[in-house]
Design a protein around this motif. Structure first.
Motif, PDB file in Angstrom:
ATOM      1  N   THR A  40     -11.673  -8.905  -5.226  1.00 37.44           N
ATOM      2  CA  THR A  40     -11.780  -7.962  -3.981  1.00 37.44           C
ATOM      3  C   THR A  40     -10.521  -7.821  -3.456  1.00 37.44           C
ATOM      4  N   ALA A  41      -9.962  -9.011  -2.943  1.00 36.96           N
ATOM      5  CA  ALA A  41      -8.609  -9.041  -2.261  1.00 36.96           C
ATOM      6  C   ALA A  41      -7.555  -8.251  -3.242  1.00 36.96           C
ATOM      7  N   ARG A  42      -7.636  -8.183  -4.390  1.00 39.02           N
ATOM      8  CA  ARG A  42      -6.499  -7.727  -5.229  1.00 39.02           C
ATOM      9  C   ARG A  42      -6.900  -6.153  -4.961  1.00 39.02           C
ATOM     10  N   ARG A  43      -8.111  -5.626  -5.163  1.00 36.88           N
ATOM     11  CA  ARG A  43      -8.353  -4.450  -4.877  1.00 36.88           C
ATOM     12  C   ARG A  43      -7.959  -3.708  -3.632  1.00 36.88           C
ATOM     13  N   MET A  44      -8.265  -4.564  -2.524  1.00 29.38           N
ATOM     14  CA  MET A  44      -7.551  -4.119  -1.103  1.00 29.38           C
ATOM     15  C   MET A  44      -6.300  -3.864  -1.068  1.00 29.38           C
ATOM     16  N   ARG A  45      -5.597  -4.846  -1.723  1.00 25.65           N
ATOM     17  CA  ARG A  45      -3.904  -4.838  -1.597  1.00 25.65           C
ATOM     18  C   ARG A  45      -3.664  -3.532  -2.366  1.00 25.65           C
ATOM     19  N   MET A  52       5.291  -1.983   4.904  1.00 20.68           N
ATOM     20  CA  MET A  52       5.966  -3.157   4.520  1.00 20.68           C
ATOM     21  C   MET A  52       4.958  -3.809   4.091  1.00 20.68           C
ATOM     22  N   SER A  53       5.367  -5.098   3.299  1.00 22.33           N
ATOM     23  CA  SER A  53       4.339  -5.902   2.676  1.00 22.33           C
ATOM     24  C   SER A  53       3.668  -7.001   3.374  1.00 22.33           C
ATOM     25  N   THR A  54       3.734  -6.818   4.772  1.00 27.75           N
ATOM     26  CA  THR A  54       3.248  -7.979   5.610  1.00 27.75           C
ATOM     27  C   THR A  54       1.678  -7.530   5.568  1.00 27.75           C
ATOM     28  N   LEU A  55       1.094  -6.441   5.717  1.00 24.99           N
ATOM     29  CA  LEU A  55      -0.341  -6.188   5.794  1.00 24.99           C
ATOM     30  C   LEU A  55      -0.876  -6.540   4.309  1.00 24.99           C
ATOM     31  N   VAL A  56      -0.252  -6.160   3.293  1.00 31.85           N
ATOM     32  CA  VAL A  56      -0.609  -6.133   1.992  1.00 31.85           C
ATOM     33  C   VAL A  56      -0.672  -7.681   1.789  1.00 31.85           C
ATOM     34  N   ASN A  57       0.238  -8.528   1.830  1.00 34.28           N
ATOM     35  CA  ASN A  57       0.490 -10.002   1.632  1.00 34.28           C
ATOM     36  C   ASN A  57      -0.506 -10.694   2.696  1.00 34.28           C
ATOM     37  N   SER A  58      -1.199 -10.172   3.738  1.00 30.39           N
ATOM     38  CA  SER A  58      -1.930 -10.895   4.499  1.00 30.39           C
ATOM     39  C   SER A  58      -3.580 -10.649   3.922  1.00 30.39           C
TER      40      SER A  58
END
Length: 166
Positions: A40-45, A52-58
């Protein structure tokens, strides 16, 4: 994020299995839910805005209790990206936008970067931010719900098999 999505999965089937072999079934279902949390986290990313990658990495999946996981972003502005913000509110912090200005616009001079960041913050205050949902589409996807149900059923089967009840 303030939103909370709960998925109820064949509660009767799970309760029956837990009565037969509580330790084995709860452990096996928890393992499958951990896998579901990571998926699920992967799909959200994949759905998240990538300025920037900040949101994705969080975006993470964290176990809160047995068979209970919290999945989602940890940055403060995630809800603003997900739901949008109407104009006319508070001005976002210029310091938060300054890094974005350096990375995306290539402005390295501190004074120029601060000036541009202020102008961007002022525009966001005036016009708001349009919603760019990345959490809700994942939770509303019926294929995703079916996948989580499949993982829970697999956990039930694994637990009953480990206990010799199947």
């Amino acid at each position: 994020m303030a939103n909370k999505f709960t998925i109820q999965i064949e509660q009767r089937t799970l309760q029956e299995a837990l009565r037969k072999a509580p330790v084995e079934v709860s452990a096996a279902v928890d393992i499958q839910l951990a896998r579901g949390g990571l998926e699920t986290a992967r799909r959200m990313r994949e759905h998240a805005p990538k300025a920037m990658s900040t949101l994705v990495n969080s975006i993470t999946s964290r176990r809160e209790a047995l068979m209970a996981y919290r999945i989602g972003p940890t940055v403060q502005y995630a809800m603003h990206q997900e739901q949008g913000v109407r104009g006319g509110g508070r001005m976002p912090p210029v310091s938060a936008i300054s890094d974005w200005v350096r990375t995306k616009l290539g402005i390295s001079d501190l004074r120029a970067r601060r000036d541009v960041a202020w102008a961007v913050a002022r525009k966001l205050q005036r016009d708001g931010i349009r919603a760019r949902p990345f959490v809700r589409p994942v939770y509303e996807d019926t294929a995703w719900t079916a996948r989580i149900e499949q993982l829970v059923r697999q956990g039930i089967d694994d637990g009953l098999r480990m206990a010799g009840k199947r």
